[in-house]
Design a protein around this motif. Structure first.
Motif, short mmCIF file in Angstrom:
data_model
loop_
_atom_site.label_atom_id
_atom_site.label_comp_id
_atom_site.label_asym_id
_atom_site.label_seq_id
_atom_site.Cartn_x
_atom_site.Cartn_y
_atom_site.Cartn_z
N LEU A 183 0.87 -1.18 0.00
CA LEU A 183 0.00 0.00 0.00
C LEU A 183 0.91 1.23 0.00
O LEU A 183 1.59 1.51 0.99
N PRO A 184 0.94 1.96 -1.12
CA PRO A 184 1.85 3.10 -1.22
C PRO A 184 1.54 4.16 -0.16
O PRO A 184 0.39 4.33 0.24
N LYS A 185 2.63 4.84 0.23
CA LYS A 185 2.51 5.82 1.31
C LYS A 185 1.42 6.85 1.05
O LYS A 185 0.62 7.17 1.94
N GLU A 186 1.34 7.37 -0.19
CA GLU A 186 0.31 8.42 -0.40
C GLU A 186 -1.10 7.89 -0.27
O GLU A 186 -1.99 8.57 0.23
N GLU A 187 -1.30 6.63 -0.70
CA GLU A 187 -2.63 6.00 -0.54
C GLU A 187 -2.97 5.84 0.94
O GLU A 187 -4.08 6.09 1.38
N TYR A 188 -1.97 5.37 1.66
CA TYR A 188 -2.11 5.15 3.11
C TYR A 188 -2.49 6.47 3.80
O TYR A 188 -3.43 6.53 4.59
N HIS A 189 -1.80 7.52 3.44
CA HIS A 189 -2.08 8.82 4.05
C HIS A 189 -3.45 9.34 3.66
O HIS A 189 -4.17 9.93 4.47
N LYS A 190 -3.85 9.11 2.40
CA LYS A 190 -5.17 9.54 1.95
C LYS A 190 -6.26 8.85 2.76
O LYS A 190 -7.26 9.46 3.15
N LEU A 191 -6.06 7.57 2.99
CA LEU A 191 -7.04 6.80 3.77
C LEU A 191 -7.12 7.34 5.20
O LEU A 191 -8.21 7.51 5.75
N ILE A 192 -5.96 7.60 5.78
CA ILE A 192 -5.93 8.12 7.15
C ILE A 192 -6.68 9.44 7.23
O ILE A 192 -7.51 9.66 8.12
N ASP A 193 -6.44 10.33 6.26
CA ASP A 193 -7.13 11.62 6.27
C ASP A 193 -8.63 11.45 6.09
O ASP A 193 -9.43 12.13 6.73
N GLU A 194 -9.01 10.54 5.22
CA GLU A 194 -10.44 10.37 4.93
C GLU A 194 -11.19 9.78 6.13
O GLU A 194 -12.36 10.09 6.35
N PHE A 195 -10.50 8.95 6.91
CA PHE A 195 -11.12 8.37 8.10
C PHE A 195 -11.73 9.45 8.99
O PHE A 195 -12.83 9.31 9.51
N ALA A 196 -11.01 10.55 9.13
CA ALA A 196 -11.44 11.63 10.01
C ALA A 196 -12.75 12.24 9.54
O ALA A 196 -13.49 12.84 10.32
N HIS A 197 -13.06 12.11 8.24
CA HIS A 197 -14.29 12.72 7.71
C HIS A 197 -15.50 11.80 7.74
O HIS A 197 -16.61 12.22 7.45
N LEU A 198 -15.27 10.53 8.08
CA LEU A 198 -16.38 9.58 8.02
C LEU A 198 -17.54 9.93 8.96
O LEU A 198 -18.70 9.89 8.53
N PRO A 199 -17.27 10.30 10.23
CA PRO A 199 -18.40 10.63 11.10
C PRO A 199 -19.29 11.73 10.52
O PRO A 199 -20.52 11.60 10.49
N GLU A 200 -18.69 12.79 9.99
CA GLU A 200 -19.53 13.88 9.45
C GLU A 200 -20.28 13.42 8.19
O GLU A 200 -21.40 13.86 7.92
#
Ligand code: F6R
Length: 366
Positions: A183-200
């Motif tokens: 899992l490339p680093k940028e994909e990994y980071h994108k996923l991490i950032d997107e996690f924070a938006h899931l509740p909203e």
């Protein structure tokens, strides 16, 4: 204790804005761009080197496992087999000592899952758990594991526990994929950032609650329903169908959309509601054709689509728009409208949604 909601199930559907937050708290850090799962930290090297993973569970937990299969294969390139615990344990399964067996259970007490774990341990495999109830039997039997921390789930139909299980599986697959280098680093980071938006984003879907209730009125006399999805959303179709049948007693089937032409399409007529998970992803064009196939046979299409989708809106009888997210995280959002549809159809049919007939919250018989 129902916090002002009419049923536990509705309360638990609405709690998903905060339960997802509780599942990722202290585990996904957007600041440090890291995923950390304390409960399985010591076995991460084993997971990174695993030749295969066997996921076992029953019912909704098995559906979460199906999402897990897509996640682990996509991010970590590890072959995964998803097994019903009851089939696995009774068929003299092939288990290797270097297998990772991952058991998923909300209650942590399901008899078949527990017995499958014991079998896997005897065969020398490493056994991990994903459970919701702290201190229950399954976490005590497993070598290591991750709690879902969704809070108590009282409604018999599993809702917030499912999204919590999928959340844990996503974090695990991301972590293993990143460590392994698949899992490339940028994909990994994108996923991490997107996690924070899931509740909203879940909160935005829940704002459509009254529209979904209105829509549900049209289907209270239905005797059958089909649920379709592809890729990551195929298990969501299975879960949507299970939710409808268990609480409304309407017969429903989930199918991978492309399988429809191999049989189920024969069922479609003007009385058949077809619920389709059709958000924008790499199978989008294909699912659009599947919707056309249903419409050509006068089926009634209710599609979950990405905000702003006009193509499906022109074809379907009804669309429910949900916020855009990454393809691998889409199951966490698309399942929510399906939960609400089942809930309202069941309530409008006068069913006891929190305690459907013949079902128990934890199945401790074999
Ligand atoms: C569905 C449902 C059941 C459970 C199954 C497994 O809404 O509640 O299908 O998912 O009985 O239970 P756990 O996860 O407790 O092992």
């Amino acid at each position: 204790e129902k916090g002002g909601y009419e049923h536990f199930m509705l309360k638990e559907i609405f709690e998903q804005t905060s339960s997802i937050h509780d599942t990722i708290r202290g585990r996904v850090s957007p600041q440090n761009k890291e995923v950390f799962l304390g409960g399985i930290n010591d076995v991460i090297p084993k997971l990174v080197n695993a030749r295969r993973i066997l996921i076992i569970g029953c019912g909704t937990s098995w559906h979460a496992g199906m999402v897990g299969e897509y996640l682990f294969e996509e991010f970590a390139r590890i072959p995964v087999e998803v097994e019903y615990a009851s089939e696995f344990r009774y068929r003299n399964p092939v288990i290797f000592e270097d297998d990772i067996v991952l058991a998923i259970s909300q209650s942590g007490e399901t008899a078949d899952t527990l017995a499958a774990i014991k079998l896997a341990k005897q065969a020398g495999a490493t056994v991990l758990g994903i459970c919701n109830v702290v201190g229950s039997s399954i976490p005590r039997e497993t070598d290591a594991g991750v709690y879902t921390h969704a809070g108590p789930e009282i409604g018999v139909a599993s809702t917030k526990a499912f999204t919590a299980q999928v959340t844990v599986l996503t974090m695990m697959a991301m972590l293993v994929g990143y460590r392994k280098g698949t899992l490339p680093k940028e994909e990994y980071h994108k996923l991490i950032d997107e996690f924070a938006h899931l509740p909203e984003k879940i909160a935005k879907i829940l704002e459509k609650d009254q529209d979904i209730k209105e829509l549900s009125k049209r289907y209270i006399e239905s005797t059958n329903a089909l649920y379709l999805g592809r890729g990551f959303l195929f298990p969501v179709a299975l879960e949507g169908a299970l939710k409808l049948k268990e609480i409304s007693y309407i017969h429903a089937e989930g199918y991978p959309a492309a399988e429809m032409k191999h049989g189920p399409i024969a069922l479609i007529d003007e009385h058949m509601p077809v619920f389709v998970a059709a958000t924008k992803d790499k199978s989008y064009e294909k699912i659009v054709s599947n919707i056309q196939e249903v419409k050509a046979r006068k089926g009634h299409v209710i599609a979950i689509v990405t905000e702003g989708d006009t193509v499906i809106a022109d074809m379907a009888d009804y669309v429910i728009e949900i916020p855009e997210t990454l393809e691998a995280l889409a199951p966490l959002l698309t399942v929510v409208p399906f939960q609400l549809i089942s809930y309202y159809i069941a309530v409008l049919r006068g069913c006891n949604v929190d305690q459907p007939r013949n079902l128990a919250k934890s199945v401790t018989v074999e």
